[in-house]
Scaffold this active site. Structure first.
Site, PDB file in Angstrom:
ATOM      1  N   PRO A 137     -95.084  11.826-116.608  1.00  0.00           N
ATOM      2  CA  PRO A 137     -94.401  11.022-117.709  1.00  0.00           C
ATOM      3  C   PRO A 137     -94.516   9.671-117.705  1.00  0.00           C
ATOM      4  CG  PRO A 137     -93.351  13.105-117.046  1.00  0.00           C
ATOM      5  CD  PRO A 137     -94.323  12.973-115.930  1.00  0.00           C
ATOM      6  N   CYS A 138     -94.360   9.090-118.951  1.00  0.00           N
ATOM      7  CA  CYS A 138     -94.415   7.470-118.939  1.00  0.00           C
ATOM      8  C   CYS A 138     -93.148   6.996-119.388  1.00  0.00           C
ATOM      9  CB  CYS A 138     -95.634   7.021-119.849  1.00  0.00           C
ATOM     10  SG  CYS A 138     -95.373   7.421-121.474  1.00  0.00           S
TER      11      CYS A 138
END
Length: 358
Positions: free
Chosen positions: A109-110
């Site tokens: 996840p960013c």
């Protein structure tokens, strides 16, 4: 004359031996790649898997791991796999019970790294792992299973000055569990897709098989325009209402917060499928509109027919826009895999460079 014939005979024998060796090595390479076992973490709609299929790698999907049930369903439709293969929540995976695999993909996840997010990094001010900190869960699995290759992707901000220290710690951790890691920021528009999307890619190769020769793919000339991907028809719900026109302001276009009929679209976000806050606009004979689900997926390297399949299963254009904005450009991954999986031939557990065989 005798000398010439003798020399010619030796050359023919040598050529036959080289040809036989090449055929044997090619066969070994084919068998090696055919047996590639893949674990897909943070799977999304499976860009890594799509890339492997596109370059004809006959791989076996051991498991995929997608927390969001709607995304998992989309993944299963696109790749025609049983959702029973989904491991769900990565934090609950028992690495001791996983089947062996050769390649682990993990586009973690960013949200806590992205310039559009809150930028907490991998840990918050209290030392608790953020969503982006799920990187450590992937490392936990890699440390136990030690696959040959690891391949990750994230936003360019990860290698910025703000996160420099954390990124170095990530590389150090990968080194400590037995991997040499190569990384580089690549833009989708440099690999055949008219989509300006900068992302950092991390290729980790287990030290005992790494020959130190991996290099990221060279840029290629862009020969397509975004309009080459446009559909000839878009339903009325894609067209902007009066209140939506503010997103097409001169200011937003100048700052490249939005684009209009651009040859190269600006980076897709998870909002792309919405009328309320889209990024890329098209003006046609009927007016101003957002991109269709088919266009969005195609500009990420997926087949347009996948959008049709998802729409037929009840997914909305907003959902598909989010899936696309969260995904990875398939064409970039194809080029990386070609470098990673085709630069060497496995012979007696060693990797030989093709140009060094003869």
């Amino acid at each position: 004359m005798i000398v010439i014939q003798s020399t010619l005979g030796l050359l023919i024998k040598a050529y036959n031996k080289i040809s036989l060796l090449n055929k044997k090595l090619q066969r070994n390479e084919s068998e090696y790649l055919k047996g590639l076992r893949v674990l897909s973490l943070f799977s999304g709609i499976g860009a890594f898997e799509e890339a492997l299929k596109n370059i004809n790698i006959d791989f076996k999907l051991v498991n995929y791991c997608e927390f969001d049930s709607s995304v998992s369903k989309a993944y299963s439709i696109i790749h025609n796999v049983d959702e029973k293969l989904n491991l769900g929540d990565i934090t609950t995976i028992d690495e001791n019970k996983l089947d062996d695999f050769d390649l682990m993909t993990y586009g973690f996840p960013c949200q806590d790294i992205s310039a559009l997010g809150d930028q907490k990094g991998l840990m918050d001010e209290n030392g608790a792992l953020t969503r982006s900190g799920l990187f450590f869960e992937a490392v936990r699995i890699a440390k136990k299973k030690l696959p040959k290759y690891l391949l990750a992707e994230n936003v360019r901000m990860l290698v910025s000055k703000k996160f420099k220290t954390q990124f170095r710690e990530m590389l150090k951790l990968l080194d400590e569990i037995g991997y040499n890691t190569y990384w580089q920021v690549l833009n989708s528009k440099d690999y055949g897709v008219p989509h300006s999307r900068n992302r950092v890619f991390l290729v980790s190769i287990r030290k005992d098989i790494d020959d130190g020769q991996f290099k990221f793919p060279e840029k290629i000339q862009l020969s397509k325009k975004a309009s080459d991907f446009y559909d000839s028809f878009a339903s009325q719900d894609h067209y902007l209402r009066e209140k939506d026109m503010k997103y097409l302001s001169e200011f937003r276009l100048k700052k490249k917060y939005s684009s209009l009929n651009s040859d190269i679209i600006i980076c897709q976000t998870t909002k792309q499928g919405n009328l309320a806050n889209p990024q890329n606009f098209i003006r046609d004979k009927k007016g101003y509109r957002v991109m269709t689900s088919r266009e969005l997926l195609a500009l990420q390297g997926f087949k347009k027919k996948y959008a049709e399949a998802l729409l037929n299963e009840g997914f909305t254009k907003e959902q598909i826009g989010k899936f696309s904005g969260n995904s990875i450009t398939v064409d970039v991954l194809e080029r990386i895999f070609e470098k990673l999986l085709h630069t060497g031939i496995k012979v007696e557990n060693k990797i030989l460079k093709n140009e060094n065989i003869i």
